[in-house]
Scaffold this active site. Sequence first.
Site, PDB file in Angstrom:
ATOM      1  CB  ILE A   1      -4.712 -19.588  24.187  1.00 27.29           C
ATOM      2  CG1 ILE A   1      -5.150 -18.382  23.355  1.00 27.29           C
ATOM      3  CG2 ILE A   1      -5.723 -19.868  25.291  1.00 27.29           C
ATOM      4  CD1 ILE A   1      -6.461 -18.596  22.600  1.00 27.29           C
ATOM      5  CB  CYS A   2      -2.870 -21.355  29.189  1.00 20.27           C
ATOM      6  SG  CYS A   2      -2.060 -19.917  29.905  1.00 20.27           S
TER       7      CYS A   2
END
Length: 454
Positions: free
Chosen positions: A266-267
């Site tokens: 996930i960023c």
Amino acid sequence: MSSALTKIISVLDPRTGDTVTQVPVTEPADCDAAVGRAADAARAWARTSPADRAAAIAAAAADVRAAADELAELNERETGKLRGDARGGVDAGIDTLLQYAQLGPLHRGRTLQGAWSATDLMVPQPRGVVAVLTPWNDPVAVAAGLLGAALVTGNTVVHKPSERCPQTGRRFAELLAGQLPWGVLEIVDGDATVGAHLAESESVDVVAHVGSSATGRQIAQACAARGAKALLENGGNDALIVDADVNPDWAAGQAALGAFANAGQICTSVERVYVVPSVADAFVDALVDEAASWADRLGPLVDERHREHVHSHVEDAIQHGAHVLIGGEPRPGAGSFYPPTVLTDCSPDMLVMREETFGPIAPVRVVPDFATALVEAGDDRYGLAATVLTADMANAQEAWHGLAVGTVKINAVFGGAPGGAAEPRRASGTGFGFGPELLDEMTAMKVVHWSPPG
């Protein structure tokens, strides 16, 4: 149309290693033709009323909803994302399309106070052709934002989904294109070479990219060379700070969620953890227990190449003195699985502390106090997000004021009110990638001064 010399991208199921699909890379001439069609359609689409553009986006959202299970299955097969998470990403994308369908007709300029006989306006106008380059880790939700905002403001789009999930990205874009006039949304397939070709095209006015910082720098340079706009959300190296006055078991649960959800892909995943001495031992023990509980809940990493990248960071940490308390070795057998891993005795020079690992790794560094944690967390070339776990209001204030990142989260690694839009900093990108502000990014403001003749 592909030729015998066309490069083919093979996508393997990250759970089994079996081939999912093979996709021909769009050749430069075909890529130019797609841009040309989008450019030809731009004038008519810009003159379409905002309400009609919004209605088309809303109708496309309904088509996406009808195909939600299909999209989730494609995403699961191509990237290994858990089915529930994949469906959640599709649902988020639907909500985002509907959000921009509502916001688009409300996007407004300003009137200015000029002479009595004159009218002075500031009017937002579409920028033209937008190249949208989207990632694999949440392909529908991310694409929905950039495509929805670009289209509803009157731009035409050429979309290149990630080569790691070409079927998911293409199918989603096809559902949108089915509700739009000819040429308004074009789709190309390929790897970084296709993205670079789009970024260098004289007919592309905006390049919106979500992906690695290295690619973002190349896009920024290409856009600067010809005066195009670059809208970038790139890598992050998000810190988590654990203060002395929090429950270590709760803090470990937050750290595990941030580091291990979606296998760390996930960023805004937690990439590095700073903890003060008074709670360090209890926190680390609880984090190891959390990692063990996550072991059977993780899907695979997206592919073997990415697993090698993640493991190289772990090996670098071990070579520089870190200790593995759990995990740390690729899971044997088929698929690109990697276990939740906790590292201690981490130092700032290790790759896991200074670069984006993007895997289920929780590197822990014990620091003397909260002030030191803030300094070390801020000593980083990225600027995407950070999380602080503290019950001390003064420390919380110091943290959100002082951390040079786009998003600071106090006492929750994920969450937040809808419509929030942050600007990443430094190597993490530039510009608003979400919220109502994304409509501003997709438009250019024109000043109109209108006075009577004579």
